[in-house]
Design an enzyme around this catalytic site. Structure first.
Site, PDB file in Angstrom:
ATOM      1  N   GLY A  90       0.834  -1.206   0.000  1.00  0.00           N
ATOM      2  CA  GLY A  90       0.000   0.000   0.000  1.00  0.00           C
ATOM      3  C   GLY A  90       0.863   1.248   0.000  1.00  0.00           C
ATOM      4  O   GLY A  90       2.086   1.190   0.122  1.00  0.00           O
ATOM      5  N   GLY A  92       2.704   3.677   1.454  1.00  0.00           N
ATOM      6  CA  GLY A  92       3.287   3.883   2.773  1.00  0.00           C
ATOM      7  C   GLY A  92       3.855   5.281   2.943  1.00  0.00           C
ATOM      8  O   GLY A  92       4.150   5.712   4.051  1.00  0.00           O
ATOM      9  N   ARG A  93       4.030   5.965   1.835  1.00  0.00           N
ATOM     10  CA  ARG A  93       4.594   7.314   1.937  1.00  0.00           C
ATOM     11  C   ARG A  93       4.131   8.229   0.805  1.00  0.00           C
ATOM     12  O   ARG A  93       4.747   9.246   0.534  1.00  0.00           O
ATOM     13  CB  ARG A  93       6.101   7.242   1.927  1.00  0.00           C
ATOM     14  CG  ARG A  93       6.648   6.517   0.714  1.00  0.00           C
ATOM     15  CD  ARG A  93       8.080   6.805   0.567  1.00  0.00           C
ATOM     16  NE  ARG A  93       8.719   5.941  -0.394  1.00  0.00           N
ATOM     17  CZ  ARG A  93       9.951   6.119  -0.797  1.00  0.00           C
ATOM     18  NH1 ARG A  93      10.646   7.111  -0.324  1.00  0.00           N
ATOM     19  NH2 ARG A  93      10.475   5.297  -1.671  1.00  0.00           N
ATOM     20  N   ASP A 125       9.039   5.765   7.733  1.00  0.00           N
ATOM     21  CA  ASP A 125       8.742   7.104   8.243  1.00  0.00           C
ATOM     22  C   ASP A 125       7.821   7.905   7.321  1.00  0.00           C
ATOM     23  O   ASP A 125       7.491   9.054   7.607  1.00  0.00           O
ATOM     24  CB  ASP A 125      10.046   7.886   8.483  1.00  0.00           C
ATOM     25  CG  ASP A 125      10.881   8.028   7.217  1.00  0.00           C
ATOM     26  OD1 ASP A 125      10.395   7.658   6.120  1.00  0.00           O
ATOM     27  OD2 ASP A 125      12.024   8.511   7.307  1.00  0.00           O
ATOM     28  N   ARG A 176       3.809  13.328  -8.517  1.00  0.00           N
ATOM     29  CA  ARG A 176       3.763  12.453  -9.692  1.00  0.00           C
ATOM     30  C   ARG A 176       2.406  12.556 -10.369  1.00  0.00           C
ATOM     31  O   ARG A 176       1.375  12.640  -9.693  1.00  0.00           O
ATOM     32  CB  ARG A 176       4.033  11.021  -9.231  1.00  0.00           C
ATOM     33  CG  ARG A 176       3.978   9.997 -10.361  1.00  0.00           C
ATOM     34  CD  ARG A 176       4.609   8.698  -9.944  1.00  0.00           C
ATOM     35  NE  ARG A 176       3.893   8.054  -8.863  1.00  0.00           N
ATOM     36  CZ  ARG A 176       4.399   7.072  -8.114  1.00  0.00           C
ATOM     37  NH1 ARG A 176       5.621   6.632  -8.315  1.00  0.00           N
ATOM     38  NH2 ARG A 176       3.688   6.520  -7.158  1.00  0.00           N
ATOM     39  N   ASP A 252       4.260  -4.703  -7.317  1.00  0.00           N
ATOM     40  CA  ASP A 252       3.657  -3.472  -6.783  1.00  0.00           C
ATOM     41  C   ASP A 252       4.240  -2.228  -7.454  1.00  0.00           C
ATOM     42  O   ASP A 252       3.741  -1.126  -7.235  1.00  0.00           O
ATOM     43  CB  ASP A 252       3.854  -3.382  -5.266  1.00  0.00           C
ATOM     44  CG  ASP A 252       5.305  -3.498  -4.856  1.00  0.00           C
ATOM     45  OD1 ASP A 252       5.900  -4.559  -5.092  1.00  0.00           O
ATOM     46  OD2 ASP A 252       5.852  -2.523  -4.325  1.00  0.00           O
ATOM     47  N   ASN A 253       5.277  -2.402  -8.250  1.00  0.00           N
ATOM     48  CA  ASN A 253       5.838  -1.262  -8.980  1.00  0.00           C
ATOM     49  C   ASN A 253       5.465  -1.295 -10.462  1.00  0.00           C
ATOM     50  O   ASN A 253       6.021  -0.531 -11.261  1.00  0.00           O
ATOM     51  CB  ASN A 253       7.362  -1.242  -8.836  1.00  0.00           C
ATOM     52  CG  ASN A 253       7.796  -0.913  -7.422  1.00  0.00           C
ATOM     53  OD1 ASN A 253       7.032  -0.312  -6.665  1.00  0.00           O
ATOM     54  ND2 ASN A 253       8.998  -1.302  -7.053  1.00  0.00           N
ATOM     55  N   ASP A 262       7.277   4.076 -10.534  1.00  0.00           N
ATOM     56  CA  ASP A 262       7.984   3.885  -9.261  1.00  0.00           C
ATOM     57  C   ASP A 262       9.488   3.758  -9.461  1.00  0.00           C
ATOM     58  O   ASP A 262      10.068   2.688  -9.342  1.00  0.00           O
ATOM     59  CB  ASP A 262       7.436   2.657  -8.502  1.00  0.00           C
ATOM     60  CG  ASP A 262       6.641   3.107  -7.289  1.00  0.00           C
ATOM     61  OD1 ASP A 262       6.318   4.310  -7.194  1.00  0.00           O
ATOM     62  OD2 ASP A 262       6.346   2.273  -6.421  1.00  0.00           O
TER      63      ASP A 262
HETATM   64  P1  AMP Z   1       9.185   1.054  -2.994  1.00  0.00           P
HETATM   65  O1  AMP Z   1      10.419   0.247  -2.740  1.00  0.00           O
HETATM   66  O2  AMP Z   1       9.429   2.536  -2.930  1.00  0.00           O
HETATM   67  O3  AMP Z   1       8.458   0.653  -4.214  1.00  0.00           O
HETATM   68  O4  AMP Z   1       8.227   0.773  -1.756  1.00  0.00           O
HETATM   69  C1  AMP Z   1       7.741  -0.510  -1.384  1.00  0.00           C
HETATM   70  C2  AMP Z   1       6.748  -0.350  -0.270  1.00  0.00           C
HETATM   71  O5  AMP Z   1       7.359   0.241   0.876  1.00  0.00           O
HETATM   72  C3  AMP Z   1       5.557   0.547  -0.591  1.00  0.00           C
HETATM   73  O6  AMP Z   1       4.448   0.044   0.102  1.00  0.00           O
HETATM   74  C4  AMP Z   1       5.992   1.873  -0.038  1.00  0.00           C
HETATM   75  O7  AMP Z   1       4.924   2.723   0.239  1.00  0.00           O
HETATM   76  C5  AMP Z   1       6.723   1.448   1.224  1.00  0.00           C
HETATM   77  N1  AMP Z   1       7.739   2.422   1.617  1.00  0.00           N
HETATM   78  C6  AMP Z   1       8.921   2.689   1.019  1.00  0.00           C
HETATM   79  N2  AMP Z   1       9.599   3.641   1.683  1.00  0.00           N
HETATM   80  C7  AMP Z   1       8.834   3.992   2.736  1.00  0.00           C
HETATM   81  C8  AMP Z   1       8.975   4.918   3.798  1.00  0.00           C
HETATM   82  N3  AMP Z   1      10.058   5.670   3.926  1.00  0.00           N
HETATM   83  N4  AMP Z   1       7.980   5.002   4.702  1.00  0.00           N
HETATM   84  C9  AMP Z   1       6.890   4.226   4.598  1.00  0.00           C
HETATM   85  N5  AMP Z   1       6.691   3.330   3.638  1.00  0.00           N
HETATM   86  C10 AMP Z   1       7.654   3.205   2.707  1.00  0.00           C
HETATM   87 MG    MG Z   2       6.872   0.998  -5.009  1.00  0.00          MG
END
Ligand code: AMP
Ligand code: MG
Length: 486
Positions: A90, A92-93, A125, A176, A252-253, A262
């Protein structure tokens, strides 16, 4: 042209309700400042580029204020990460602020990345650092300018809010834009939690809003899957033809629209290396450059699995089998263009493969090779490039075949040059260029990132005075280690 406050919202995804996303307000970052904005992306929202300089612009895209019609939501999804299923991911940020409808009736999701914690932040975070926000911004706009399907980026906002990664950094946000932020992982979430009614609702949402032509077909969901397979085949063909390595092809990307999405530890190839791994955290090379083709198919299979409650499984399987031939046809088309070939010949695939084999192990620059090849008539081009190859005899044999093949096309030299320049960028977003701009931005100097963005938004044009941006990486810039931590 519109001003910022006049944007029209129609939040279709938010209206799907709390099963699909949660209402979350952005958490502002301190002392917001505009780092860089894209005039081309602003035009998608009918915004006057001058608006980027207004105080409200930096405030909006740093989470300090919101349009009253925006409905910020964190979306729920899951996905396969490095081959293993993660049941709950989901936003997360990042937050989907809302959907803007422009004057042409196009919908653009406004997604603010780095907007603070959400119910899906897990241990994170909720923040994004300046470095990764600049990287996403530059890549989004550059890939688009190269003709590669991609999400877009409106701006990066910097701040004085500290964020801890391997060291202390500062928080930033990137805005974005994409017609949709639905990922393969959205479908997987509803499939694996056995919420099949919601799965169907999601499929209806994507079908009617993003694949309207498929809704007219006899089997709409199957037609939509077919289109998704084809769009992914096209996208991956572009990545492979232009040497783009995504780095984290988790499901998820993967965008449901078949656009590059992403951005993390991505890289364009400098020297050609099929085994190149751009993600420092990818120990096994699952997402190496050459693996992107089978991995895309693997990801589509994961999406197909999630569609099983909606579409007959044999039909899904048959449609999935179209991926490879569609990819190969698109890829070959692009490589013919890169080589300046007009017509199609049965031997072209072998000609391309032989060239890549010769490049592998020769320390030559992948993208500059094609640009150089187009700079002069074909025979002069190969003569000039010859010395860069390790296997000289092999290259000479290839050159004979290439020149014979080029001669089949009835072609004027001036037209060949124009055509090859239109297919072969002079300027490529190399990691070392991004790194230099990031280091300046981290010191508060945003001029280099703005200039780099300008140059990379016209990658095929000669830009006198900016030739240094076309140079190969210096020694320090050849093996930059970029990890997932952002
Ligand atoms: P990503 O590697 O950026 O595609 O992120 C994979 C998952 O981790 C997604 O659910 C993001 O929302 C979550 N995520 C990545 N970085 C953070 C962060 N700093 N704080 C909270 N969630 C994160
Ligand atoms: Mg992602």
């Amino acid at each position: 042209m519109k001003s910022l406050i006049e944007l029209q919202f129609d939040n279709r995804f938010a209206r799907l309700g709390d099963v699909f996303s949660s209402h979350v307000l952005p958490e502002p970052i301190a002392e917001p400042r505009l780092v860089v904005a894209s005039a081309a992306a602003m035009a998608l929202l009918d915004l006057d580029p001058a608006e980027a300089e207004s105080e409200v612009f930096a405030k909006l895209f740093a989470g300090h204020t919101l349009w009253s019609a925006a409905e910020p939501r964190a979306m729920v999804y899951s996905g396969h990460q490095f081959g293993g299923y993660n049941p709950r991911l989901g936003d997360g940020r990042g937050l989907l602020l809302g959907e803007v409808v422009n004057q042409s009736g196009e919908y653009w999701d406004l997604h603010l990345k780095g907007a603070g914690q959400t119910p899906y932040s897990r241990m994170g975070d909720g923040r994004a650092v300046l470095r990764s926000s600049i990287r996403e911004f530059l890549a989004s706009e550059h890939l688009h300018a190269l003709g590669i399907p991609s999400s877009r980026a409106l701006c990066v906002t910097g701040s004085s809010t500290p964020v801890w990664r391997e060291k202390q950094e500062s928080a930033a946000m990137v805005l974005r834009l994409a017609p949709s932020h639905v990922r393969f992982g959205h479908f997987e979430y509803f499939y694996y939690t056995q919420q099949h009614e919601s799965l169907k609702q999601l499929a209806e949402h994507v079908l009617h809003n993003h694949y309207a032509a498929c809704a007219q077909q006899e089997q709409p969901y199957l037609a939509m899957f077919r289109e998704i397979v084809e769009r992914n085949a096209t996208m991956i063909a572009y990545w492979q033809a232009y040497g783009f390595c995504h780095g984290v092809m988790n499901t998820d990307n993967m965008s449901i629209l078949g656009i590059t999405f992403d951005y993390g530890p991505y890289a364009f190839l400098d020297d050609f290396d099929g085994n190149f791994i751009c993600n420092h955290s990818d120990d096994s090379g699952r997402y190496s450059f050459s693996n992107q083709v089978p991995i895309a198919q693997w990801n589509l299979a994961a999406l197909g699995q999630a569609l099983v409650p909606l579409v007959e499984v044999d039909a899904l399987r048959e449609t999935l089998s179209l991926f490879l031939p569609l990819y190969q046809a698109h890829y070959l088309d692009l490589m013919r263009k890169r080589l300046g070939l007009l017509s199609a010949d049965d031997g072209d695939e072998a000609l391309v493969q032989r060239l890549l084999q010769l490049m592998q192990g020769s320390a030559l620059d992948y993208n500059n090779f094609f640009r150089e090849l187009g700079n002069s008539p074909a025979d002069q081009g190969v003569a000039r490039l010859r010395d860069d190859f390790t296997d000289l005899a092999g290259f000479d044999a290839w050159a004979v075949d290439y020149l014979a093949r080029s001669a089949q096309d009835d072609d004027e030299p001036a037209q060949r040059l124009e055509r090859m320049h239109a297919a072969n960028p002079k300027y490529i977003l190399r990691n070392y260029l991004a790194q230099q701009a990031i280091e300046a931005a981290e010191q508060g100097d945003y001029a280099p990132v703005r200039e780099l963005h300008q140059v990379l938004s016209r990658p095929f044009d000669e830009q006198p005075g900016f030739e240094h941006y076309a140079q190969r990486p210096p020694e320090w810039g050849k093996h930059l280690e970029i990890s997932c931590s952002s």
